[in-house]
Write a protein that holds these residues in place. Structure first.
Motif, short mmCIF file in Angstrom:
data_model
loop_
_atom_site.label_atom_id
_atom_site.label_comp_id
_atom_site.label_asym_id
_atom_site.label_seq_id
_atom_site.Cartn_x
_atom_site.Cartn_y
_atom_site.Cartn_z
N ASN A 111 3.64 -4.06 8.27
CA ASN A 111 3.53 -2.77 7.90
C ASN A 111 4.90 -1.90 8.25
O ASN A 111 5.26 -1.76 9.27
CB ASN A 111 2.39 -1.92 8.75
CG ASN A 111 2.26 -0.56 8.26
OD1 ASN A 111 3.04 0.18 8.08
ND2 ASN A 111 0.95 -0.31 7.96
N GLN A 135 1.88 -1.06 4.44
CA GLN A 135 1.76 -2.37 4.59
C GLN A 135 1.70 -3.36 3.49
O GLN A 135 1.18 -2.83 2.33
CB GLN A 135 0.27 -2.47 5.13
CG GLN A 135 -0.44 -4.02 5.64
CD GLN A 135 -1.23 -3.79 6.69
OE1 GLN A 135 -1.50 -2.84 7.42
NE2 GLN A 135 -2.11 -4.67 6.41
N LEU A 149 0.85 -6.36 1.30
CA LEU A 149 -0.55 -6.80 1.15
C LEU A 149 -0.36 -8.54 0.96
O LEU A 149 1.00 -9.05 1.54
CB LEU A 149 -1.36 -6.16 -0.35
CG LEU A 149 -1.31 -4.77 0.13
CD1 LEU A 149 -1.71 -4.36 -1.24
CD2 LEU A 149 -1.90 -4.36 1.28
N ASN A 150 -1.11 -9.15 0.54
CA ASN A 150 -1.07 -10.57 0.16
C ASN A 150 0.27 -10.89 -0.89
O ASN A 150 0.41 -10.37 -1.84
CB ASN A 150 -2.26 -11.07 -0.45
CG ASN A 150 -3.43 -11.44 0.54
OD1 ASN A 150 -3.08 -11.74 1.61
ND2 ASN A 150 -4.61 -11.07 0.11
N ASP A 200 0.86 -1.25 0.01
CA ASP A 200 0.00 0.12 -0.09
C ASP A 200 0.99 1.09 0.11
O ASP A 200 1.64 1.57 1.17
CB ASP A 200 -1.04 -0.04 1.51
CG ASP A 200 -2.06 1.28 1.10
OD1 ASP A 200 -1.58 2.05 0.31
OD2 ASP A 200 -3.02 0.97 2.05
N TRP A 252 5.39 -12.34 5.65
CA TRP A 252 5.37 -10.79 5.22
C TRP A 252 3.96 -10.24 4.86
O TRP A 252 3.83 -9.12 5.01
CB TRP A 252 6.32 -10.65 4.12
CG TRP A 252 7.67 -10.70 4.66
CD1 TRP A 252 8.43 -11.89 4.96
CD2 TRP A 252 8.68 -9.64 5.04
NE1 TRP A 252 9.65 -11.41 5.11
CE2 TRP A 252 10.03 -10.26 5.44
CE3 TRP A 252 8.38 -8.26 5.06
CZ2 TRP A 252 10.81 -9.44 5.84
CZ3 TRP A 252 9.61 -7.71 5.57
CH2 TRP A 252 10.60 -8.04 5.75
N SER A 253 3.11 -11.04 4.65
CA SER A 253 1.69 -10.41 4.33
C SER A 253 1.18 -9.82 5.62
O SER A 253 0.93 -10.13 6.89
CB SER A 253 0.66 -11.72 3.90
OG SER A 253 0.89 -12.13 2.65
N ASN A 254 0.60 -8.46 5.29
CA ASN A 254 0.32 -7.51 6.32
C ASN A 254 1.33 -7.07 7.23
O ASN A 254 0.71 -6.45 8.20
CB ASN A 254 -1.03 -8.15 7.33
CG ASN A 254 -1.98 -8.86 6.17
OD1 ASN A 254 -2.46 -8.02 5.50
ND2 ASN A 254 -2.58 -9.89 6.60
N THR A 314 -3.60 2.17 5.81
CA THR A 314 -2.57 0.86 6.05
C THR A 314 -1.55 1.26 5.05
O THR A 314 -0.90 0.46 4.44
CB THR A 314 -3.16 -0.53 5.44
OG1 THR A 314 -3.66 -0.13 4.32
CG2 THR A 314 -4.35 -1.08 6.17
#
Lengths: 288, 288
Positions: free
Chosen positions: B87, B74, B76-77, B64, B83-85, B71
């Motif tokens: 930030n 952050q 993302l998927n 993002d 590492w997903s999410n 977010t």
């Protein structure tokens, strides 16, 4: 007041509007020779000469839209007889000593939709016009994208549909997007006009696949808030829905998008968006 | 002083530079878990905490990069475990109460080349990195293009070469640009690394065709002043020349371009462009 000129390959429209974009007067003439066509436009505009503050022009191309160029407003090599090297800016500037802004017809339409047709939360759009040719423009935060000049997205590479035996109508690339999906490509392929083809004809799945590929490519390139499809071919009932289905199938859940009926949409001002875009460009060109 | 962080899928580089972009200190660590990796980055940066004015980050994605988003920063998927999410912005902001600017790794590289590598007359560029994946960015007049977020151009649709039997390595699209032309696509197809393949192997004509198509599509989309190809795969001798040949053949004289050896080029700061871009973004983020 502001003047707009939408110069297309078959007709030229000019309009006069007030500060709130209310159209006061309008003229529509066939595109013949530059001197004849722009003679009529001149006559039309002269009646408002004392009130005009700026002119916005959206023209067929390719056309030089770089304000800093010595040939700003000049139509470049075009198959349209007599128009190559005709300079719209110089022509208008002879009679009107006011700010004149020149862009491509597709850019003008995109700008009209951007300025008047988008919901507040959307700040970027890809605009496609699917008709005699296929043109497209991208706008982000009010800026028309194009490095050296306006884009030529209609000629992007796409994959030919397995059920399509047509070799493509583009004199340059054969089966590029325009060569496979434009109005002339449809009529050359099927020996009838798209408008005469039943909405349930299976050809529309092929057309929607091509335009779905175009939507996918421009989504990945620009990541826009929405993609607008306008132009004559898009008048076919059910086509926009089929494009959404193809887009979704091709994307394979790779990117997240807004609900597709808000992401891939039709223009709000189809047929008027170029004139509106020209008026907006004219008004903004003098800082208003 | 300014700090840069280039977060890639296999390694993370961080650098400290002065106002004139001279690198004062630098660290390179493997990308393991977020807490471990960014713990080391934190330790490195802490030694300069009192002198740092801003941080610029270019990270692998999707991420993002909308400053107004809740977010922001952050990841993302991502298939990258853990590492997903995560930030990055929040992580850095805990220890550094200064301006932190986050963009994608490809955007950062493109920005570095734009800011430091272009001749004065060029105001726009497409930047491709061809390696583990294929990423691309477009910059016009200093603005990184991307409506909702950074582009995902590596996944554009291209035509498969008639001599290529490979089904494509992209888990989403199969034979998209990345699925046909990235480093893993080469090694899966040929059972050897691209770097071990002779420069005269006929495969390079196929690779150059794919990258030539990518150059053509982005030329038509953005009409840039130049297109830069960087990344590990581009280290192959002769490949850039073959891309130019393919581009010219595919364009079929449709658009006019600058001499091809000035239009399709290699990066000036290959391997350093992302760090330079992050430093430039950091400096500009505080209006300097």
């Amino acid at each position: 007041m502001f003047a707009a000129i939408e110069a297309g390959g078959t007709k030229i429209i000019s309009a006069i509007a007030d500060e709130e974009f209310n159209i006061i007067d309008k003229i529509k003439i066939p595109t013949t020779s530059p001197s004849e066509s722009f003679g009529l436009i001149r006559d039309f505009l002269m009646a408002y000469k004392d009130k005009l503050k700026a002119i916005g022009v959206g023209s067929f191309g390719p056309i030089d839209i770089d304000e800093k160029s010595r040939t700003y407003g000049q139509i470049l090599n075009t198959p349209k007889k007599g128009w190559s090297n005709f300079n719209i800016y110089n022509q208008l500037n002879k009679d009107f000593d006011i700010k004149i802004t020149i862009t491509s017809d597709v850019n003008a339409s995109a700008y009209g939709e951007y300025a008047f047709g988008l919901s507040e939360d959307k700040k970027s759009l890809v605009y496609f016009t699917v008709g005699t040719g296929i043109g497209a423009a991208y706008i982000q935060d009010g800026l028309l994208i194009g490095g050296r000049s306006h884009p030529e997205m209609g000629h992007m590479i796409i994959n030919k549909h397995q059920d399509d035996g047509f070799k493509g109508s583009c004199p340059y690339h054969g089966p590029c997007l325009e060569g496979l999906g434009s109005g002339p490509a449809i009529s050359q392929r099927l020996n009838k006009l798209g408008e005469d083809l039943d909405k349930d004809d299976k050809f529309w799945d092929i057309e929607a696949n091509y335009l779905g590929q175009a939507a996918l490519n421009t989504s990945y390139m620009f990541n826009p808030d929405c993609i607008i499809f306008g132009g004559g071919v898009m008048a076919k009932e059910g086509l926009i829905e089929k494009i959404r289905e193809n887009f979704e199938r091709l994307n394979k859940s790779y990117m997240d998008f807004a609900p597709l009926d808000e992401f891939i949409i039709k223009p709000k001002y189809d047929g008027q968006s170029a004139i509106l875009g020209c008026l907006k460009l004219a008004k903004e060109s003098i800082g208003e």
